[in-house]
Motif scaffolding. Structure first.
Motif, PDB file in Angstrom:
ATOM      1  N   LYS A 150     -43.105  49.518   8.811  1.00 50.40           N
ATOM      2  CA  LYS A 150     -43.017  50.017   7.438  1.00 50.40           C
ATOM      3  C   LYS A 150     -42.588  48.964   6.409  1.00 50.40           C
ATOM      4  O   LYS A 150     -43.414  48.205   5.937  1.00 50.40           O
ATOM      5  CB  LYS A 150     -42.107  51.239   7.414  1.00 50.40           C
ATOM      6  CG  LYS A 150     -42.769  52.453   8.096  1.00 50.40           C
ATOM      7  CD  LYS A 150     -42.038  53.717   7.782  1.00 50.40           C
ATOM      8  CE  LYS A 150     -42.602  54.934   8.466  1.00 50.40           C
ATOM      9  NZ  LYS A 150     -43.691  55.560   7.733  1.00 50.40           N
ATOM     10  N   SER A 204     -48.947  48.468  13.765  1.00 47.69           N
ATOM     11  CA  SER A 204     -48.428  49.706  13.164  1.00 47.69           C
ATOM     12  C   SER A 204     -47.202  50.172  13.941  1.00 47.69           C
ATOM     13  O   SER A 204     -46.969  49.749  15.084  1.00 47.69           O
ATOM     14  CB  SER A 204     -49.484  50.809  13.174  1.00 47.69           C
ATOM     15  OG  SER A 204     -49.593  51.352  14.467  1.00 47.69           O
ATOM     16  N   GLY A 205     -46.454  51.058  13.303  1.00 49.97           N
ATOM     17  CA  GLY A 205     -45.232  51.556  13.919  1.00 49.97           C
ATOM     18  C   GLY A 205     -45.508  52.256  15.242  1.00 49.97           C
ATOM     19  O   GLY A 205     -44.786  52.058  16.237  1.00 49.97           O
ATOM     20  N   SER A 206     -46.545  53.093  15.278  1.00 57.30           N
ATOM     21  CA  SER A 206     -46.850  53.820  16.514  1.00 57.30           C
ATOM     22  C   SER A 206     -47.092  52.841  17.660  1.00 57.30           C
ATOM     23  O   SER A 206     -46.643  53.068  18.789  1.00 57.30           O
ATOM     24  CB  SER A 206     -48.095  54.683  16.326  1.00 57.30           C
ATOM     25  OG  SER A 206     -47.890  55.630  15.305  1.00 57.30           O
ATOM     26  N   ASP A 256     -35.641  53.174  17.360  1.00 55.95           N
ATOM     27  CA  ASP A 256     -36.820  53.158  16.490  1.00 55.95           C
ATOM     28  C   ASP A 256     -36.316  53.081  15.051  1.00 55.95           C
ATOM     29  O   ASP A 256     -35.926  54.093  14.465  1.00 55.95           O
ATOM     30  CB  ASP A 256     -37.650  54.419  16.738  1.00 55.95           C
ATOM     31  CG  ASP A 256     -38.849  54.519  15.798  1.00 55.95           C
ATOM     32  OD1 ASP A 256     -38.932  53.723  14.852  1.00 55.95           O
ATOM     33  OD2 ASP A 256     -39.681  55.418  16.014  1.00 55.95           O
ATOM     34  N   GLU A 305     -34.299  57.658  16.826  1.00 55.59           N
ATOM     35  CA  GLU A 305     -34.162  57.056  15.508  1.00 55.59           C
ATOM     36  C   GLU A 305     -32.662  57.025  15.213  1.00 55.59           C
ATOM     37  O   GLU A 305     -32.036  58.090  15.149  1.00 55.59           O
ATOM     38  CB  GLU A 305     -34.854  57.914  14.448  1.00 55.59           C
ATOM     39  CG  GLU A 305     -36.340  58.074  14.646  1.00 55.59           C
ATOM     40  CD  GLU A 305     -36.837  59.351  13.976  1.00 55.59           C
ATOM     41  OE1 GLU A 305     -37.301  59.277  12.842  1.00 55.59           O
ATOM     42  OE2 GLU A 305     -36.745  60.432  14.595  1.00 55.59           O
ATOM     43  N   ILE A 341     -38.178  51.943  12.569  1.00 57.09           N
ATOM     44  CA  ILE A 341     -39.381  51.746  11.757  1.00 57.09           C
ATOM     45  C   ILE A 341     -39.157  52.288  10.343  1.00 57.09           C
ATOM     46  O   ILE A 341     -39.547  51.662   9.361  1.00 57.09           O
ATOM     47  CB  ILE A 341     -40.581  52.396  12.471  1.00 57.09           C
ATOM     48  CG1 ILE A 341     -40.910  51.539  13.708  1.00 57.09           C
ATOM     49  CG2 ILE A 341     -41.789  52.536  11.543  1.00 57.09           C
ATOM     50  CD1 ILE A 341     -41.790  52.227  14.731  1.00 57.09           C
ATOM     51  N   ALA A 342     -38.486  53.430  10.239  1.00 57.56           N
ATOM     52  CA  ALA A 342     -38.223  54.010   8.915  1.00 57.56           C
ATOM     53  C   ALA A 342     -36.916  53.503   8.320  1.00 57.56           C
ATOM     54  O   ALA A 342     -36.808  53.325   7.104  1.00 57.56           O
ATOM     55  CB  ALA A 342     -38.206  55.531   9.004  1.00 57.56           C
ATOM     56  N   VAL A 380     -43.987  51.394  19.014  1.00 56.97           N
ATOM     57  CA  VAL A 380     -43.312  52.336  19.921  1.00 56.97           C
ATOM     58  C   VAL A 380     -43.990  52.321  21.290  1.00 56.97           C
ATOM     59  O   VAL A 380     -43.328  52.311  22.335  1.00 56.97           O
ATOM     60  CB  VAL A 380     -43.284  53.752  19.311  1.00 56.97           C
ATOM     61  CG1 VAL A 380     -42.832  54.792  20.326  1.00 56.97           C
ATOM     62  CG2 VAL A 380     -42.376  53.776  18.083  1.00 56.97           C
ATOM     63  N   TYR A 435     -39.159  61.752  15.434  1.00 58.13           N
ATOM     64  CA  TYR A 435     -40.559  61.400  15.158  1.00 58.13           C
ATOM     65  C   TYR A 435     -40.748  59.918  15.465  1.00 58.13           C
ATOM     66  O   TYR A 435     -39.971  59.084  15.001  1.00 58.13           O
ATOM     67  CB  TYR A 435     -40.931  61.672  13.686  1.00 58.13           C
ATOM     68  CG  TYR A 435     -42.348  61.250  13.413  1.00 58.13           C
ATOM     69  CD1 TYR A 435     -43.416  62.086  13.737  1.00 58.13           C
ATOM     70  CD2 TYR A 435     -42.641  59.984  12.920  1.00 58.13           C
ATOM     71  CE1 TYR A 435     -44.722  61.675  13.559  1.00 58.13           C
ATOM     72  CE2 TYR A 435     -43.951  59.566  12.736  1.00 58.13           C
ATOM     73  CZ  TYR A 435     -44.986  60.414  13.061  1.00 58.13           C
ATOM     74  OH  TYR A 435     -46.275  59.997  12.904  1.00 58.13           O
ATOM     75  N   HIS A 436     -41.781  59.596  16.245  1.00 50.94           N
ATOM     76  CA  HIS A 436     -41.987  58.198  16.633  1.00 50.94           C
ATOM     77  C   HIS A 436     -43.420  57.723  16.454  1.00 50.94           C
ATOM     78  O   HIS A 436     -43.732  56.597  16.841  1.00 50.94           O
ATOM     79  CB  HIS A 436     -41.535  57.978  18.081  1.00 50.94           C
ATOM     80  CG  HIS A 436     -40.077  58.258  18.281  1.00 50.94           C
ATOM     81  ND1 HIS A 436     -39.102  57.385  17.857  1.00 50.94           N
ATOM     82  CD2 HIS A 436     -39.423  59.321  18.801  1.00 50.94           C
ATOM     83  CE1 HIS A 436     -37.901  57.897  18.127  1.00 50.94           C
ATOM     84  NE2 HIS A 436     -38.070  59.072  18.685  1.00 50.94           N
ATOM     85  N   GLY A 437     -44.305  58.558  15.915  1.00 54.33           N
ATOM     86  CA  GLY A 437     -45.668  58.096  15.684  1.00 54.33           C
ATOM     87  C   GLY A 437     -46.689  59.061  16.249  1.00 54.33           C
ATOM     88  O   GLY A 437     -46.351  60.055  16.906  1.00 54.33           O
TER      89      GLY A 437
HETATM   90  N1  PMP Z   1     -41.397  55.762  14.001  1.00 60.71           N
HETATM   91  C1  PMP Z   1     -40.838  56.279  12.885  1.00 60.71           C
HETATM   92  C2  PMP Z   1     -39.358  56.518  12.872  1.00 60.71           C
HETATM   93  C3  PMP Z   1     -41.624  56.577  11.782  1.00 60.71           C
HETATM   94  O1  PMP Z   1     -41.059  57.115  10.674  1.00 60.71           O
HETATM   95  C4  PMP Z   1     -43.017  56.307  11.840  1.00 60.71           C
HETATM   96  C5  PMP Z   1     -43.947  56.602  10.670  1.00 60.71           C
HETATM   97  N2  PMP Z   1     -43.620  57.658   9.861  1.00 60.71           N
HETATM   98  C6  PMP Z   1     -43.560  55.766  13.007  1.00 60.71           C
HETATM   99  C7  PMP Z   1     -42.714  55.496  14.069  1.00 60.71           C
HETATM  100  C8  PMP Z   1     -45.025  55.486  13.140  1.00 60.71           C
HETATM  101  O2  PMP Z   1     -45.396  54.431  12.346  1.00 60.71           O
HETATM  102  P1  PMP Z   1     -46.930  54.256  11.877  1.00 60.71           P
HETATM  103  O3  PMP Z   1     -47.238  55.410  10.993  1.00 60.71           O
HETATM  104  O4  PMP Z   1     -46.922  52.930  11.181  1.00 60.71           O
HETATM  105  O5  PMP Z   1     -47.754  54.245  13.125  1.00 60.71           O
END
Ligand code: PMP
Length: 422
Positions: free
Chosen positions: A271, A107-109, A242, A208, A244-245, A112, A141-143
């Protein structure tokens, strides 16, 4: 409404005693989500940035079926497999040249968390264990895991709730200069002061690039990002991007860093990586970082159970192939153009504070927080799936959306504004 769901299942950021309604989905294909009651909704969210090709794509389905015949999952400790190798190669090829080493997670979190660990372990291996704080931007926002949460905006990022447990990092002001504009005088000063003062305790800057997503849907100047990258280099601080988005085309470039022509030391992806089929994320590092961590027998201390899951890596590889073979740049440019025209007219609405569009992202910022449950209901009645938060009503549809469906979404936003007290 399903009563078991309501009484027993947690949904994101939701109370167990007074939950927001959840609509039951029966199936989805293309840009349409079909509810159990038969209603069809045009998807304006790409299921939180990830469903870029639309739902139920036969080619992605096939990639999973093919892999399923071979192996659905196998541990990545001591074993490897073709889908992971092929995807790793694609990511190394697509991202900036210096990023050569890939860590897969689910997962993204977690991607990170891994990025933060890489940065801390890098400085430990260099005998600089004091470099273990992060510098980031307000509005980020990073998770939701603890390491990632500590780098989220301190006000809307739950820091109050977890005070004393979260590490305390440094926060520069949110960049004020909008995307597309030359840097406003003084905009980088707060950041510059912090990195200069704290360079000896800073492991990394995490941000981001260009688009701050869940922390406020804010698009900032490429000059600012270039300035940050330059200051990181000058002060000996690693840069974690980051994406991810933003990764995989959403902002009009394959990766948002390309708007500023910069290359981070560590890059997080997630994502849209699997086209929205399965949870998968990746953290990429330069050889300097990877070799630095591994010097003197060091190992990167992370290893999730579902690391590089074969089904997820197989569908991700196929999703990237489909993206690159598609006219994605033209599609994003067309979505951007239409969003500018059709959301732009709402800028004059008394309930609206700002309208901004970048690539496949359109944002209407209202003056007052919206009533999420009421608007969600109104959107569903309009045949649209849009999930606002705070003062933000935004659209980021699958890249394959047709103009008429996008108009349905922008009209639904108009209907929501008409129903918003002002
Ligand atoms: N970083 C960013 C920039 C995000 O937008 C998100 C999710 N919205 C995350 C990290 C966390 O990802 P996840 O929900 O898959 O853990």
């Amino acid at each position: 409404m399903n009563t078991f769901d309501r009484d027993h299942l947690w949904h994101p950021y939701t109370s167990m005693t007074d939950p927001l309604p959840a609509y039951e989905v029966a199936s989805a294909s293309g840009v349409r989500i079909r509810l159990k009651d038969g209603r069809e909704l045009v998807d304006g969210m790409a299921s939180w940035w990830c469903v870029i090709h639309g739902y139920n794509d036969p080619r992605l389905n096939q990639a999973i079926k093919d892999q399923l015949r071979r192996v659905a999952h196998v541990m990545f400790g001591g074993l490897t497999h073709e889908p992971a190798i092929a995807l790793g190669r694609q990511l190394v090829d697509l991202t900036p040249g210096p990023l050569q080493h890939v860590f897969f997670s689910d997962s993204g979190s977690v991607a990170v968390e891994v990025a933060i660990k890489m940065a801390l372990q890098f400085w430990q291996a260099r005998d600089k264990p004091g470099k273990r704080r992060l510098l980031t931007l307000r509005g980020g926002y990073h998770g939701d895991t603890f390491g990632a949460m500590a780098a989220c905006d301190p006000v809307n990022g739950m820091h109050q709730l977890f005070r004393g447990v979260l590490p305390e990092h440094l926060f520069a002001p949110r960049p004020a200069t909008r995307f597309g504009a030359p840097l406003q005088p003084g905009d980088l000063e707060g950041f510059e002061r912090l990195i200069g003062t704290h360079r000896d305790e800073l492991a990394a800057v995490i941000l981001e690039p260009i688009v701050q997503g869940a922390g406020g849907m804010w698009f900032y100047s490429a000059d600012y990002l270039r300035g940050v990258a330059e200051l990181c280099r000058q002060h000996g601080v690693l840069l974690i991007a980051d994406e991810i988005a933003t990764g995989f085309g959403r902002t009009g470039r394959l990766f948002a860093c390309e708007h500023a022509g910069i290359s981070p030391d560590i890059l997080c992806l997630g994502k849209a990586l699997t086209g929205g089929y399965l949870g998968l994320a990746a953290t990429l590092a330069t050889s300097e970082v990877a070799v630095g961590i591994s010097g003197r027998g060091g190992v990167l201390m992370h290893g999730p159970t579902f690391m590089a899951n074969p089904l997820a890596t197989a569908v991700a590889g196929r999703s990237i192939e489909l993206l690159l073979a598609s006219p994605w740049e033209r599609r994003i440019a067309a979505i951007e153009d239409q969003l500018r025209r059709e959301l732009g007219v709402y800028a004059a609405h008394p309930a609206v504070a700002d309208v901004r569009v970048l690539g496949g992202i359109g944002v209407v910022e209202t003056r007052e927080p919206v009533d999420v449950a009421a608007l969600q209901k109104l959107f569903v009645e309009q045949g649209a799936w849009i999930r606002p938060f705070g003062r933000l009503i935004y659209l980021m549809p699958p890249y394959v959306i047709e103009p008429a469906d996008l108009t349905l979404l922008t009209r639904a936003v108009g209907a929501a504004l008409a129903a918003t007290p002002h």
